[in-house]
Every structure is written in C-alpha cells, then in structure tokens.
Design a protein around this motif. Structure first.
Motif, PDB file in Angstrom:
ATOM      1  N   ARG A  60      18.395  -9.171 -34.678  1.00 12.87           N
ATOM      2  CA  ARG A  60      17.315  -9.906 -35.364  1.00 12.87           C
ATOM      3  C   ARG A  60      16.159 -10.233 -34.421  1.00 12.87           C
ATOM      4  NH1 ARG A  60      20.626  -8.457 -38.580  1.00 12.87           N
ATOM      5  NH2 ARG A  60      21.353  -9.599 -40.422  1.00 12.87           N
ATOM      6  N   LEU A  61      15.909  -9.341 -33.477  1.00  8.05           N
ATOM      7  CA  LEU A  61      14.732  -9.467 -32.627  1.00  8.05           C
ATOM      8  C   LEU A  61      13.581  -8.712 -33.273  1.00  8.05           C
ATOM      9  CD1 LEU A  61      16.426  -8.930 -29.143  1.00  8.05           C
ATOM     10  CD2 LEU A  61      15.713 -11.096 -30.163  1.00  8.05           C
ATOM     11  N   HIS A  62      12.396  -8.945 -32.788  1.00  7.04           N
ATOM     12  CA  HIS A  62      11.215  -8.320 -33.391  1.00  7.04           C
ATOM     13  C   HIS A  62      10.433  -7.573 -32.319  1.00  7.04           C
ATOM     14  CE1 HIS A  62      11.946 -10.357 -37.187  1.00  7.04           C
ATOM     15  NE2 HIS A  62      12.138 -11.470 -36.495  1.00  7.04           N
ATOM     16  N   LEU A  63      11.048  -6.535 -31.785  1.00  7.11           N
ATOM     17  CA  LEU A  63      10.390  -5.737 -30.764  1.00  7.11           C
ATOM     18  C   LEU A  63       9.471  -4.697 -31.385  1.00  7.11           C
ATOM     19  CD1 LEU A  63      13.352  -4.994 -28.303  1.00  7.11           C
ATOM     20  CD2 LEU A  63      11.833  -6.977 -28.373  1.00  7.11           C
ATOM     21  N   VAL A  64       8.539  -4.246 -30.595  1.00  4.13           N
ATOM     22  CA  VAL A  64       7.715  -3.091 -30.969  1.00  4.13           C
ATOM     23  C   VAL A  64       7.994  -1.993 -29.951  1.00  4.13           C
ATOM     24  CG1 VAL A  64       5.920  -4.429 -32.110  1.00  4.13           C
ATOM     25  CG2 VAL A  64       5.766  -4.014 -29.652  1.00  4.13           C
ATOM     26  N   ASP A  65       7.644  -0.766 -30.279  1.00  2.00           N
ATOM     27  CA  ASP A  65       7.975   0.372 -29.414  1.00  2.00           C
ATOM     28  C   ASP A  65       7.403   0.223 -28.006  1.00  2.00           C
ATOM     29  OD1 ASP A  65       9.374   1.483 -31.458  1.00  2.00           O
ATOM     30  OD2 ASP A  65       7.836   2.940 -32.041  1.00  2.00           O
ATOM     31  N   THR A  66       6.217  -0.381 -27.902  1.00  2.00           N
ATOM     32  CA  THR A  66       5.599  -0.508 -26.568  1.00  2.00           C
ATOM     33  C   THR A  66       6.445  -1.387 -25.654  1.00  2.00           C
ATOM     34  OG1 THR A  66       4.234  -2.327 -27.414  1.00  2.00           O
ATOM     35  CG2 THR A  66       3.241  -0.133 -27.381  1.00  2.00           C
ATOM     36  N   VAL A  67       7.051  -2.428 -26.209  1.00  2.00           N
ATOM     37  CA  VAL A  67       7.919  -3.292 -25.411  1.00  2.00           C
ATOM     38  C   VAL A  67       9.185  -2.544 -25.013  1.00  2.00           C
ATOM     39  CG1 VAL A  67       9.331  -5.391 -25.443  1.00  2.00           C
ATOM     40  CG2 VAL A  67       7.025  -5.428 -26.420  1.00  2.00           C
ATOM     41  N   THR A  68       9.747  -1.785 -25.948  1.00  2.00           N
ATOM     42  CA  THR A  68      10.945  -0.987 -25.654  1.00  2.00           C
ATOM     43  C   THR A  68      10.660  -0.002 -24.517  1.00  2.00           C
ATOM     44  OG1 THR A  68      11.652  -1.157 -27.962  1.00  2.00           O
ATOM     45  CG2 THR A  68      12.672   0.572 -26.638  1.00  2.00           C
ATOM     46  N   ILE A  69       9.518   0.660 -24.579  1.00  2.00           N
ATOM     47  CA  ILE A  69       9.144   1.627 -23.533  1.00  2.00           C
ATOM     48  C   ILE A  69       8.977   0.928 -22.192  1.00  2.00           C
ATOM     49  CG2 ILE A  69       7.281   3.156 -22.770  1.00  2.00           C
ATOM     50  CD1 ILE A  69       6.912   3.928 -25.749  1.00  2.00           C
ATOM     51  N   CYS A  70       8.367  -0.254 -22.178  1.00  2.00           N
ATOM     52  CA  CYS A  70       8.213  -1.007 -20.928  1.00  2.00           C
ATOM     53  C   CYS A  70       9.574  -1.292 -20.301  1.00  2.00           C
ATOM     54  CB  CYS A  70       7.491  -2.328 -21.195  1.00  2.00           C
ATOM     55  SG  CYS A  70       5.702  -2.171 -21.391  1.00  2.00           S
ATOM     56  N   ILE A  71      10.545  -1.647 -21.123  1.00  2.00           N
ATOM     57  CA  ILE A  71      11.889  -1.949 -20.612  1.00  2.00           C
ATOM     58  C   ILE A  71      12.551  -0.679 -20.086  1.00  2.00           C
ATOM     59  CG2 ILE A  71      14.210  -2.695 -21.302  1.00  2.00           C
ATOM     60  CD1 ILE A  71      12.817  -4.674 -23.215  1.00  2.00           C
ATOM     61  N   LEU A  72      12.387   0.440 -20.791  1.00  2.00           N
ATOM     62  CA  LEU A  72      12.957   1.707 -20.323  1.00  2.00           C
ATOM     63  C   LEU A  72      12.333   2.131 -18.993  1.00  2.00           C
ATOM     64  CD1 LEU A  72      13.093   3.705 -23.701  1.00  2.00           C
ATOM     65  CD2 LEU A  72      14.980   2.559 -22.535  1.00  2.00           C
ATOM     66  N   ASN A  73      11.032   1.954 -18.870  1.00  2.00           N
ATOM     67  CA  ASN A  73      10.342   2.326 -17.625  1.00  2.00           C
ATOM     68  C   ASN A  73      10.764   1.448 -16.449  1.00  2.00           C
ATOM     69  OD1 ASN A  73       8.866   4.436 -18.733  1.00  2.00           O
ATOM     70  ND2 ASN A  73       7.189   3.086 -19.368  1.00  2.00           N
ATOM     71  N   ARG A  74      10.994   0.187 -16.739  1.00  2.00           N
ATOM     72  CA  ARG A  74      11.324  -0.747 -15.682  1.00  2.00           C
ATOM     73  C   ARG A  74      12.744  -0.534 -15.143  1.00  2.00           C
ATOM     74  NH1 ARG A  74      10.461  -7.241 -15.960  1.00  2.00           N
ATOM     75  NH2 ARG A  74       8.307  -6.532 -15.831  1.00  2.00           N
ATOM     76  N   PHE A  79      17.907   4.621 -16.856  1.00  2.00           N
ATOM     77  CA  PHE A  79      17.204   5.612 -17.681  1.00  2.00           C
ATOM     78  C   PHE A  79      16.357   6.529 -16.791  1.00  2.00           C
ATOM     79  CE2 PHE A  79      17.448   1.570 -20.055  1.00  2.00           C
ATOM     80  CZ  PHE A  79      18.319   1.964 -21.065  1.00  2.00           C
ATOM     81  N   GLU A  80      16.178   7.734 -17.252  1.00  2.00           N
ATOM     82  CA  GLU A  80      15.275   8.661 -16.560  1.00  2.00           C
ATOM     83  C   GLU A  80      14.317   9.284 -17.562  1.00  2.00           C
ATOM     84  OE1 GLU A  80      17.082  12.032 -14.772  1.00  2.00           O
ATOM     85  OE2 GLU A  80      18.502  12.380 -16.393  1.00  2.00           O
ATOM     86  N   LYS A  81      13.136   9.636 -17.047  1.00  2.00           N
ATOM     87  CA  LYS A  81      12.107  10.246 -17.897  1.00  2.00           C
ATOM     88  C   LYS A  81      12.054  11.751 -17.599  1.00  2.00           C
ATOM     89  CE  LYS A  81       8.866   7.506 -16.318  1.00  2.00           C
ATOM     90  NZ  LYS A  81       7.554   6.845 -16.136  1.00  2.00           N
ATOM     91  N   LYS A  82      11.863  12.512 -18.682  1.00  2.00           N
ATOM     92  CA  LYS A  82      11.771  13.966 -18.522  1.00  2.00           C
ATOM     93  C   LYS A  82      10.659  14.508 -19.415  1.00  2.00           C
ATOM     94  CE  LYS A  82      16.723  14.719 -17.616  1.00  2.00           C
ATOM     95  NZ  LYS A  82      17.958  15.408 -18.091  1.00  2.00           N
ATOM     96  N   GLY A  83      10.006  15.551 -18.938  1.00  2.00           N
ATOM     97  CA  GLY A  83       9.060  16.318 -19.742  1.00  2.00           C
ATOM     98  C   GLY A  83       7.770  15.617 -20.054  1.00  2.00           C
ATOM     99  N   LYS A  84       6.929  16.374 -20.768  1.00  2.00           N
ATOM    100  CA  LYS A  84       5.649  15.891 -21.278  1.00  2.00           C
ATOM    101  C   LYS A  84       5.466  16.412 -22.695  1.00  2.00           C
ATOM    102  CE  LYS A  84       3.153  15.399 -16.913  1.00  2.00           C
ATOM    103  NZ  LYS A  84       1.934  15.744 -16.172  1.00  2.00           N
ATOM    104  N   PRO A  85       5.286  15.570 -23.670  1.00  2.00           N
ATOM    105  CA  PRO A  85       5.278  14.108 -23.550  1.00  2.00           C
ATOM    106  C   PRO A  85       6.627  13.593 -23.069  1.00  2.00           C
ATOM    107  CG  PRO A  85       5.451  14.753 -25.846  1.00  2.00           C
ATOM    108  CD  PRO A  85       5.202  16.024 -25.083  1.00  2.00           C
ATOM    109  N   VAL A  86       6.607  12.401 -22.512  1.00  2.00           N
ATOM    110  CA  VAL A  86       7.784  11.842 -21.854  1.00  2.00           C
ATOM    111  C   VAL A  86       8.901  11.562 -22.858  1.00  2.00           C
ATOM    112  CG1 VAL A  86       8.678   9.869 -20.566  1.00  2.00           C
ATOM    113  CG2 VAL A  86       6.438  10.834 -20.000  1.00  2.00           C
ATOM    114  N   SER A  87      10.115  11.964 -22.485  1.00  2.00           N
ATOM    115  CA  SER A  87      11.312  11.613 -23.243  1.00  2.00           C
ATOM    116  C   SER A  87      12.222  10.796 -22.331  1.00  2.00           C
ATOM    117  CB  SER A  87      12.037  12.878 -23.716  1.00  2.00           C
ATOM    118  OG  SER A  87      11.229  13.609 -24.614  1.00  2.00           O
ATOM    119  N   TYR A  88      13.057   9.956 -22.919  1.00  2.00           N
ATOM    120  CA  TYR A  88      13.928   9.068 -22.158  1.00  2.00           C
ATOM    121  C   TYR A  88      15.391   9.447 -22.384  1.00  2.00           C
ATOM    122  CZ  TYR A  88       9.781   6.198 -21.499  1.00  2.00           C
ATOM    123  OH  TYR A  88       8.528   5.749 -21.154  1.00  2.00           O
ATOM    124  N   PHE A  89      16.173   9.393 -21.278  1.00  2.00           N
ATOM    125  CA  PHE A  89      17.592   9.724 -21.338  1.00  2.00           C
ATOM    126  C   PHE A  89      18.377   8.660 -20.566  1.00  2.00           C
ATOM    127  CE2 PHE A  89      15.255  13.576 -21.878  1.00  2.00           C
ATOM    128  CZ  PHE A  89      15.988  14.348 -22.781  1.00  2.00           C
TER     129      PHE A  89
END
Length: 634
Positions: A60-74, A79-89
């Motif tokens: 029941r949180l109210h996240l938006v994708d930009t916040v999720t991406i910030c957490i994945l990047n941090r 998590f690791e980033k691959k390719g362009k456009p960036v994908s997360y694994f």
C-alpha cells in the motif's frame, strides 16, 4: 487502509530505525524484497512498471517509476544495468529474502497481538465484545485520519471520536510497555509515510536543515500557540515550534494573520460583554480560566507582544500588482469553488498568504522544502489539498508547494531530529487520545441545537441548558453517555448527563476540598515544625543564660574567698601557730563544702525547671497563634 497498511507502517518504522540515512533508504528494502521475491523472470530481468505496481499493491505504498529506478540505481550490490535503453537485472545470491520476511512476519504477529489485547481490554472495561474487523477499523481510522486537523476549530466537517479506543490507548501508554511499543511503531510508520509523500522523496535530503527556510504560520496555529485553546493544544504546538527552531527554521507570521487572531478575540470579547457566549466557537479556554470581557481586552492589547515571544511579525507583501507566475483572480475563484468559504475575509486571507509566499520566493522554483525559501504552514488540510490540486492543473505555479499542513511539516522535522523522536511520538499519542474522548464539533453543534430546542419548549430550564452547553465537565460526561455521534439526543439522555454532571460537580468539590485540606494540613505541619524549631532554640538560649549566670556567680564567690584568704595570709606573721590556724580553717572549709558538691545537681534541676516553664509558655503562645491562623481559613 486495512491491516496491510498498519503492518507496512510498522515495517517502515523498523526500516527507519535500521537505516536512518535518507528517504530512499527507508523505501529501498520494500523494492529490493519485491524484486527478488516476485518481479523477475528466469534471466533475472526486472520490469520496472510491474515492480512499482507490485510494491504499491502489496504494501500500500504509492511509488512512481522514477523513485523505483532511483532505488535500483542506488543499490548496485543487488542490481545491474544492461543495454540501451537500460534494463535492470537482479544479481543472484546477493539478497537475503528471509531477513525481510522475518521482519514482516514479526510485524504481523505484533499487530494481531495488539488487536487481541484491545478486544480483551474493551470487553473487560465496557462489557462489549468487538469483532476483530471493528477493532481494526477503529485503529485504522485513528492511524490514517489526520487527527491534528482537529486543531482547526473552524472546521465543521470533523466528526471523528472514539471513546473506547481513547480509553485503551491511554491505558497502554501508562501500563503496558509491549503494547505501547507496538503502537508507537505503527504511528511512527504513519508519520514516516506522511513525511515521505509530503515531498519528492527522490530529491529531498533528510539531513539538510531549515536554515534557509522561512516558515509562516496560520491563524489557528498561532491561536493555539498562545494557549487560547487550552494547555494540551499549546503543549503540542510548542513541540512543533521546538522541532522547527531546532532545525534552524525562521518562524514568521504575516500582519494580516495577526489581525485575524485579533478578530477572533474581539468576537469573544463582544460576545462576553453582551452575554452571548453561545456564539463563540471555542469557549473552553476562556471558561476554564474564568475570563471576563475585560480580561480578553487585555489579551487583545498585548497580542503582538505575546506572539513576538515565539516568532517574528512581518508585513504582508503586496500581491495586488500582476505577477507573471500566477493568475491570482483565477486562483481565488478556484479556492472559493472548492472550499466554499463562509466568509469573504477568510478567502482573502488565504489568497494573501499563498500570494505572499510566491512574492517572498522571488520566482525561486526549488523542488524541495529545504530550498524553497518560504512556506505557509496551516492547520486547514482542505486548503493544503486544494492548493496542491491547483498546482497540478496549472503550470504557472511552480516549485515546492506554497503551503503545507502543520502535521506534514512536523513529521518532516521529526524525521530530521532523531534525538526528539520518541518524546514527540509519546506526547502526540497522549494528545490525540485526549482528543478522541471529546464530542466532535459536528456532534457538539447538533447537541447544543437540541438543548436549545428542549429549553425553548420548556422541557429543561435555562440554567440546565447553560450547564449542558458550557460547563467544562459536561462535554466529558456527554461523550461517555452518548457513545455514537449519530445517536439520538433525547430528553432522557440529557437528564442522565445532568445527573452525571451533579455527581461530577460533587466529586470535584470533594476533591478540591480534600486537596485544600491536604494543602492546609501540609502548611500547618510546616508551621508547627518551624514553631518546634523556634521553641527548641528558645529553650537552648535560656538554658545557656542560666548556666552562664550560675557559673559566673560561683566563680565570683570562689575568687572573692580566695582573695580574702590570700590577704589574710599576707597580713599574718610567720608564726607557726598562725600557719597552723590557716591550715585548720582551710581544712574546715574543705570538710564542709565537699559533701555539698552533690547539691550542684539540685541547681541543674532548678535551671531545667525554670527553662521548661519558659519553653512551655513560648510553646503555648506559638501554638495558639497557629491554631488561630488556620481556624480563620476554615
């Protein structure tokens, strides 16, 4: 909101206790757990929108994708980033799912235990058995409702009251440390949640202070800050002021806000002077302190001095000239349409306040609270929501929100001040529990109207009607007898309240009399103790005087006798017969006086008797004076 939200609150509090870094770190465990536990395919690929959706649904949180991406990047360890456009694994084997799962299970067990104990407590105290679902609704409403909106005494839509829950909360705060800590975790989580979503969490800095922030406070905030709503309201408001000033915030208020506070006091003074107290919205504090119209006049005359003890009063910036960043006419029309103001002046004051904030920001478009320059803090939640809605619809109002609720800014300040967190939560819980015991403004208005109706019909006397509406204990007794806000207010129920009022009045008079007698007894005991000390010192003084007089007299006599014998010896010749004569005289003297040494004790007894007589006389005088003094008090 249901049990999921309450459990999530507890998890938020636990996460905060373990990280205490920044806003994203509080949310990160939820995102990481969801990514590893659910939102991934066999390759470890993460669908960001799906991950965001899962977190929001599951917790029941109210996240938006930009916040999720910030957490994945941090969190590059997971998590690791691959390719362009960036994908997360996900990086397999890097995250321990069970650790978070254990915290979640523990939070759920604590929650279930809390509900179970509440059920047992209320059954014992009220004789009513509440279903788990009903208790969950009570707790959910308490946690999710911004109960501090009750600070806005002009808000007539408030109808929330819960005497049973207030009874339980008050009990556990003083008597059950385990249940208290469970509740505190849930409340902390809600405060963290409110702080997170009162700002953009991917841009906000939890460590940054408010040194460059000018905070302008609204009318109701100042009204309660000055104590005009009662002691408990003032204590809570001063807690918020303490948090803000501790973070370096510059506290201010506009002159038009001071004028609005003055207008409320002038209305009170006029109503009292003309005997029309029932027109007052918030009368309790004035009744509690026995205020008269003349007393209110003194408050009015010293208003600016009293406000200046806490914050600085400044001129309201002129917003009448056109500004390129906002259409004030359009904004004013939008507020009037959405809020439906009862007074034109109230609308004008709100527009002036919001406009002043933009003037003070001088087109600064900072997206964070700490860097926005100026903010208007209000107790009016509806105004906050309406301004935010307008800001979303119009591009001309840029930057951080121009106004924020006192609840939101206090939660943000609370998160930034770890040393004061526990004390603030404890005091807030006590404050809100006391609020829940009172009839709501909606119900009390209906109650007063019903009382007036019965009084006009002759069913109750004017004296009883006045007592029901204005006696301080009438509200408390009404809340206990009329349990639900939507219940029927009958003549029988009013009679029960009057009977309860009489018992309460008798009990309070007895308590006051007992406290008065106890105080008098303490004062009397103190006076007697002081008198005993004086008597003791008086006896010592006279005993010393008698002993000194006796010793002085004895030494004088001995000295005289010795000198006489010495003179006689000098005058005599060296005749052996005369020498023998002197020796015989001394022998007779010694033989005569030595047996009399024991008579010295008779002298001691005589001195003691004389001293005791004087002491008794002094004691009688002091004790008589004390008895006369306290006889007059009776």
């Amino acid at each position: 909101m249901n049990s999921v939200n309450l459990i999530t609150n507890a998890l938020l509090a636990v996460t905060w206790e373990h990280s205490k870094k920044d806003y994203l770190d509080i949310i990160a465990p939820f995102v990481i757990y969801a990514a590893y536990h659910e939102v991934k395919d066999e390759t470890g690929y993460i669908d960001v929108p799906e991950l965001t959706k899962y977190v929001n649904n599951e917790f029941r949180l109210h996240l938006v994708d930009t916040v999720t991406i910030c957490i994945l990047n941090r969190n590059k360890n997971f998590f690791e980033k691959k390719g362009k456009p960036v994908s997360y694994f996900i990086i397999a084997g890097k995250y321990n799912i069970q650790e978070f799962e254990d915290k979640r299970i523990n939070s759920r067990l604590n929650y279930e235990y809390f509900i179970n104990q509440m059920q047992k407590f209320l059954l014992e105290k009220t004789g009513r058995k509440f279903e788990d679902k009903k208790l969950e609704e009570k707790l959910t409403k308490f946690i999710s409702t911004n109960y501090f909106d009750l600070l806005n005494f002009m808000n007539k839509i408030i109808s929330y009251r819960d005497n049973e829950l207030a009874l339980f909360i008050s009990y556990i705060l003083d008597n059950d440390e385990i249940l208290k800590n469970i509740l505190i975790d849930i409340v902390k989580g809600q405060m963290i949640y409110e702080a997170l979503y009162a700002q953009q969490i991917d841009k906000a800095d939890i460590k940054q202070k408010f040194n460059n922030l000018y905070v302008y406070l609204d009318t109701t905030f100042i009204f309660y800050m000055l104590g005009y709503g009662g002691k408990r309201y003032k204590e809570y408001i001063l807690q918020i002021i303490d948090l803000l000033t501790g973070l370096g915030a510059n506290l201010r208020c506009f002159k038009h806000t001071v004028d609005e506070v003055r207008g409320i006091l002038e209305k009170c003074e006029s109503a009292m002077r003309h005997g029309n107290e029932k027109s007052l919205v918030n009368l309790d504090w004035f009744l509690e302190n026995g205020m008269q119209a003349s007393d209110v006049m003194i408050l009015i005359s010293s208003l600016e001095v009293n406000i200046s003890k806490y914050l600085k009063i400044v001129d309201t910036p002129d917003y009448s000239e056109p500004m390129k960043n906002i259409n004030w006419v359009q904004f004013s029309q939008y507020l009037e349409e959405k809020i439906n103001y009862r007074r034109e002046k109230a609308l004008q004051n709100d527009v002036e306040s919001i406009a002043a904030i933009f003037r003070l920001r001088t087109n600064r478009n900072a997206r964070t609270l700490e860097n926005c320059g100026a903010i208007f803090v209000t107790t009016n939640q509806k105004l906050v929501r309406t301004v935010k809605d307008y800001q979303k619809l119009h591009d001309d109002m840029k930057g951080f929100y121009p106004c924020i609720s006192e609840y939101e800014i206090s939660n943000i300040a609370w998160l930034k001040t770890p040393s004061k967190q526990d004390k603030f939560v404890n005091n807030s819980l006590k404050f809100s529990a006391s609020i829940l015991k009172e009839p709501s403004p909606v119900f009390w208005k209906r109650f007063a109207e019903t009382v007036d109706k019965f009084q006009s019909e002759g069913a109750i006397t004017l004296e009883n009607a006045t007592e029901l509406k204005y006696e301080l204990y009438s509200k408390r007794n009404t809340a206990e007898i009329l349990q639900e806000d939507d219940c029927d207010i009958t003549l029988e129920s009013l009679q029960k309240i009057l009977e309860r009022n009489q018992r309460t009045q008798h009990r309070e008079l007895v308590n006051k009399l007992e406290k008065r007698n106890e105080k008098i007894s303490q004062l009397k005991s103190g006076d007697i103790a002081n008198a005993d000390i004086k008597i003791k010192n008086y006896g010592k003084l006279w005993k010393g005087v008698y002993i000194f007089a006796y010793i002085f007299s004895l030494l004088s006599a001995l000295t005289l006798a010795f000198c006489s014998i010495l003179d006689l010896a000098i005058d005599l010749t060296n005749s052996p017969f005369k020498f023998v004569f002197i020796i015989e005289i001394l022998g007779v003297a010694v033989t005569f006086f030595i047996p009399k040494v024991k008579d010295l004790w008779h002298i001691k007894a005589t001195i003691s008797a004389s001293v005791d007589k004087k002491v008794e006389k002094k004691k009688s005088e002091l004790y008589d004076a004390i008895e006369k003094k306290y006889a007059e008090l009776d």
